[in-house]
Design an enzyme around this catalytic site. Structure first.
Site, PDB file in Angstrom:
ATOM      1  N   GLY A 223       1.117   4.349   3.707  1.00 22.53           N
ATOM      2  CA  GLY A 223       2.206   3.624   3.080  1.00 22.53           C
ATOM      3  C   GLY A 223       3.269   4.537   2.494  1.00 22.53           C
ATOM      4  O   GLY A 223       4.470   4.285   2.642  1.00 22.53           O
TER       5      GLY A 223
ATOM      6  N   ARG B  14     -12.703  14.158  18.601  1.00 23.37           N
ATOM      7  CA  ARG B  14     -11.816  13.282  17.847  1.00 23.37           C
ATOM      8  C   ARG B  14     -10.354  13.667  18.094  1.00 23.37           C
ATOM      9  O   ARG B  14     -10.032  14.820  18.339  1.00 23.37           O
ATOM     10  CB  ARG B  14     -12.102  13.373  16.341  1.00 23.37           C
ATOM     11  CG  ARG B  14     -13.448  12.806  15.909  1.00 23.37           C
ATOM     12  CD  ARG B  14     -13.482  11.297  16.039  1.00 23.37           C
ATOM     13  NE  ARG B  14     -14.748  10.757  15.541  1.00 23.37           N
ATOM     14  CZ  ARG B  14     -15.839  10.627  16.288  1.00 23.37           C
ATOM     15  NH1 ARG B  14     -15.814  10.986  17.564  1.00 23.37           N
ATOM     16  NH2 ARG B  14     -16.941  10.124  15.770  1.00 23.37           N
TER      17      ARG B  14
ATOM     18  N   SER C 202      -7.003   0.200  13.023  1.00 20.80           N
ATOM     19  CA  SER C 202      -7.717   1.466  13.143  1.00 20.80           C
ATOM     20  C   SER C 202      -8.323   1.552  14.532  1.00 20.80           C
ATOM     21  O   SER C 202      -8.693   0.541  15.128  1.00 20.80           O
ATOM     22  CB  SER C 202      -8.831   1.547  12.094  1.00 20.80           C
ATOM     23  OG  SER C 202      -9.715   2.610  12.375  1.00 20.80           O
ATOM     24  N   SER C 203      -8.457   2.770  15.029  1.00 17.86           N
ATOM     25  CA  SER C 203      -9.062   2.943  16.351  1.00 17.86           C
ATOM     26  C   SER C 203     -10.549   2.613  16.366  1.00 17.86           C
ATOM     27  O   SER C 203     -11.142   2.489  17.443  1.00 17.86           O
ATOM     28  CB  SER C 203      -8.845   4.382  16.843  1.00 17.86           C
ATOM     29  OG  SER C 203      -9.405   5.311  15.935  1.00 17.86           O
ATOM     30  N   CYS C 204     -11.156   2.419  15.191  1.00 19.57           N
ATOM     31  CA  CYS C 204     -12.579   2.067  15.164  1.00 19.57           C
ATOM     32  C   CYS C 204     -12.826   0.628  15.607  1.00 19.57           C
ATOM     33  O   CYS C 204     -13.970   0.203  15.713  1.00 19.57           O
ATOM     34  CB  CYS C 204     -13.169   2.310  13.784  1.00 19.57           C
ATOM     35  SG  CYS C 204     -12.642   1.117  12.542  1.00 19.57           S
TER      36      CYS C 204
ATOM     37  N   LYS D 233     -10.634  -5.357  10.579  1.00 25.27           N
ATOM     38  CA  LYS D 233      -9.382  -5.036  11.258  1.00 25.27           C
ATOM     39  C   LYS D 233      -9.188  -5.888  12.509  1.00 25.27           C
ATOM     40  O   LYS D 233      -8.063  -6.293  12.829  1.00 25.27           O
ATOM     41  CB  LYS D 233      -9.345  -3.546  11.604  1.00 25.27           C
ATOM     42  CG  LYS D 233      -9.199  -2.641  10.390  1.00 25.27           C
ATOM     43  CD  LYS D 233      -7.895  -2.926   9.648  1.00 25.27           C
ATOM     44  CE  LYS D 233      -7.665  -2.021   8.472  1.00 25.27           C
ATOM     45  NZ  LYS D 233      -6.393  -2.309   7.774  1.00 25.27           N
TER      46      LYS D 233
ATOM     47  N   HIS E 131     -12.410  11.232   4.966  1.00 28.13           N
ATOM     48  CA  HIS E 131     -12.514  11.475   6.399  1.00 28.13           C
ATOM     49  C   HIS E 131     -12.762  12.965   6.652  1.00 28.13           C
ATOM     50  O   HIS E 131     -12.625  13.802   5.755  1.00 28.13           O
ATOM     51  CB  HIS E 131     -11.238  11.011   7.110  1.00 28.13           C
ATOM     52  CG  HIS E 131     -11.092   9.519   7.153  1.00 28.13           C
ATOM     53  ND1 HIS E 131     -10.227   8.835   6.326  1.00 28.13           N
ATOM     54  CD2 HIS E 131     -11.701   8.587   7.915  1.00 28.13           C
ATOM     55  CE1 HIS E 131     -10.312   7.534   6.589  1.00 28.13           C
ATOM     56  NE2 HIS E 131     -11.190   7.362   7.551  1.00 28.13           N
TER      57      HIS E 131
ATOM     58  N   ASP F 173     -23.195  11.782  13.291  1.00 30.87           N
ATOM     59  CA  ASP F 173     -22.043  12.189  14.100  1.00 30.87           C
ATOM     60  C   ASP F 173     -21.019  11.072  14.264  1.00 30.87           C
ATOM     61  O   ASP F 173     -19.832  11.320  14.440  1.00 30.87           O
ATOM     62  CB  ASP F 173     -22.502  12.606  15.504  1.00 30.87           C
ATOM     63  CG  ASP F 173     -22.855  14.080  15.595  1.00 30.87           C
ATOM     64  OD1 ASP F 173     -22.392  14.854  14.729  1.00 30.87           O
ATOM     65  OD2 ASP F 173     -23.584  14.452  16.527  1.00 30.87           O
TER      66      ASP F 173
ATOM     67  N   TYR G  21     -15.838  -2.531   8.581  1.00 29.53           N
ATOM     68  CA  TYR G  21     -14.406  -2.213   8.519  1.00 29.53           C
ATOM     69  C   TYR G  21     -13.722  -2.604   9.825  1.00 29.53           C
ATOM     70  O   TYR G  21     -12.635  -3.193   9.822  1.00 29.53           O
ATOM     71  CB  TYR G  21     -14.236  -0.723   8.247  1.00 29.53           C
ATOM     72  CG  TYR G  21     -12.806  -0.258   8.188  1.00 29.53           C
ATOM     73  CD1 TYR G  21     -11.991  -0.577   7.106  1.00 29.53           C
ATOM     74  CD2 TYR G  21     -12.262   0.527   9.201  1.00 29.53           C
ATOM     75  CE1 TYR G  21     -10.671  -0.139   7.038  1.00 29.53           C
ATOM     76  CE2 TYR G  21     -10.952   0.979   9.148  1.00 29.53           C
ATOM     77  CZ  TYR G  21     -10.157   0.637   8.057  1.00 29.53           C
ATOM     78  OH  TYR G  21      -8.854   1.075   8.003  1.00 29.53           O
TER      79      TYR G  21
ATOM     80  N   GLY H  14       0.807  -1.209   0.000  1.00 31.21           N
ATOM     81  CA  GLY H  14       0.000   0.000   0.000  1.00 31.21           C
ATOM     82  C   GLY H  14       0.840   1.259   0.000  1.00 31.21           C
ATOM     83  O   GLY H  14       0.487   2.262   0.620  1.00 31.21           O
ATOM     84  N   HIS H  15       1.959   1.241  -0.733  1.00 33.64           N
ATOM     85  CA  HIS H  15       2.931   2.331  -0.645  1.00 33.64           C
ATOM     86  C   HIS H  15       2.459   3.626  -1.303  1.00 33.64           C
ATOM     87  O   HIS H  15       3.075   4.664  -1.112  1.00 33.64           O
ATOM     88  CB  HIS H  15       4.254   1.903  -1.280  1.00 33.64           C
ATOM     89  CG  HIS H  15       4.235   1.859  -2.780  1.00 33.64           C
ATOM     90  ND1 HIS H  15       3.597   0.858  -3.484  1.00 33.64           N
ATOM     91  CD2 HIS H  15       4.759   2.698  -3.712  1.00 33.64           C
ATOM     92  CE1 HIS H  15       3.737   1.080  -4.770  1.00 33.64           C
ATOM     93  NE2 HIS H  15       4.442   2.196  -4.942  1.00 33.64           N
TER      94      HIS H  15
END
Length: 312
Positions: free
Chosen positions: A19, A212, A110-112, A143, A182, A272, A139, A13-14
């Site tokens: 990446g 956030r 991811s923090s999700c 992860k 985002h 939200d 998603y 994913g560079h």
């Protein structure tokens, strides 16, 4: 821990935001044997092609930054695509690494992954302690599966696969699509275009009250390479700055950086998402790592990158 600068390192994913930042950081640190492939050269959704590539190249380290990503709208709209593509890519790379004898891998999550309403700030131990935020559940589940695959490979095969959970990232090579991006890149583009049109208002999705945390992507890359160079060989690590702001405060900062003088209008018909998402970064701090780029400085860098992007 001293690592040979000639070590072969594959960055999956560079061309993406994360990446490309990892590649820049590795090059700046003197690593000279980096392996990359574009999507046209290697489709990571193709298991056989991915396994063949890893067996042929035999990298010593892998940074798995390839993923399908997006904001609230994209996550909630393309739910099947997000869970399928992310699970497939990470399975192919992680299992392919295992089959090729690769011992060291950094998986970017991811923090999700954390429960929607868990205690703040969020510790790594809160994983799987409650329901997820529905808008990005597919998603997040993908992860979480990647984290557990890394953990399971470590336990069964003695690999050294670590998982890093970044907070909201932004910076060069971000996605500035007004629907699928985002919040921060979308605000940068909205504020710039509103300024250029001479608008008096900036429309911001949601109520403006959610909190956030934001991290400049080069800090994220630095954290990943720090873990590699320190020889941290397992576990989950939150990567963030340890401070959050409301979406209103974020919009005001973006307006200040961009130079837009209008008023904020909140579109409360838009979702939200999670009320607050602040990571506990003490695990990384105990290793001696912390973020360096402030939000104001990072947004200024990101705006400069957007101006360059929009001019091409």
């Amino acid at each position: 821990m001293t690592i040979d600068k000639r070590s072969k390192i594959y960055v999956a994913g560079h061309r993406g935001m994360v990446g490309s930042s990892i590649v820049r950081r590795l090059q700046a640190a003197g690593y000279i044997n980096l392996v990359t492939r574009t999507r046209q050269e290697l489709d990571l959704l193709d298991q056989l092609a991915t396994h063949d590539f890893l067996r042929a190249e035999k990298p010593e380290y892998i940074f798995l930054a390839a993923a399908r990503v997006g904001g609230i709208h994209a996550n909630n709209t393309y739910r099947a695509d997000f869970i399928y593509e992310n699970i497939t890519v990470q399975n192919n790379v992680i299992h392919g690494a295992l089959a090729a004898g690769v011992k060291d891998l950094c998986f970017l999550g991811s923090s999700c992954i954390y429960p929607r309403d868990c205690l703040q700030p969020i510790k790594e131990d809160y994983l799987l302690t409650g329901p997820l935020e529905q808008t990005n559940e597919p998603y997040a589940i993908a992860k979480i599966a990647g984290i557990k695959l890394c953990e399971s490979c470590n336990r069964q095969y003695g690999t050294r696969f670590v998982s890093v959970m970044p907070t909201n990232l932004y910076g060069p090579n971000d996605n500035y699509d007004l629907v699928n991006s985002h919040v921060l890149p979308a605000l940068i583009r909205k504020a710039h275009e509103a300024k250029m049109r001479g608008d008096k208002e900036l429309i911001v999705w949601g109520s403006g009250s959610p909190r956030r945390e934001f991290l400049y992507v080069d800090d994220m890359a630095d954290a990943c390479i720090f873990l590699m160079e320190q020889g941290i060989n397992e576990g989950i690590y939150n990567i963030g700055c340890g401070e959050d702001v409301t979406i209103r405060q974020l919009a005001e900062t973006v307006m200040d950086v961009v130079g837009f003088q209008g008023q904020i209008v909140f579109d409360v018909d838009k979702p939200d998402g999670t009320p607050q998402k602040l990571l506990d970064v003490s695990r990384m701090a105990n290793f001696g790592w912390k973020a360096r780029v402030s939000l104001q400085e990072g947004i200024a860098k990101a705006y400069a990158a957007y101006l360059e992007f929009s001019s091409n």
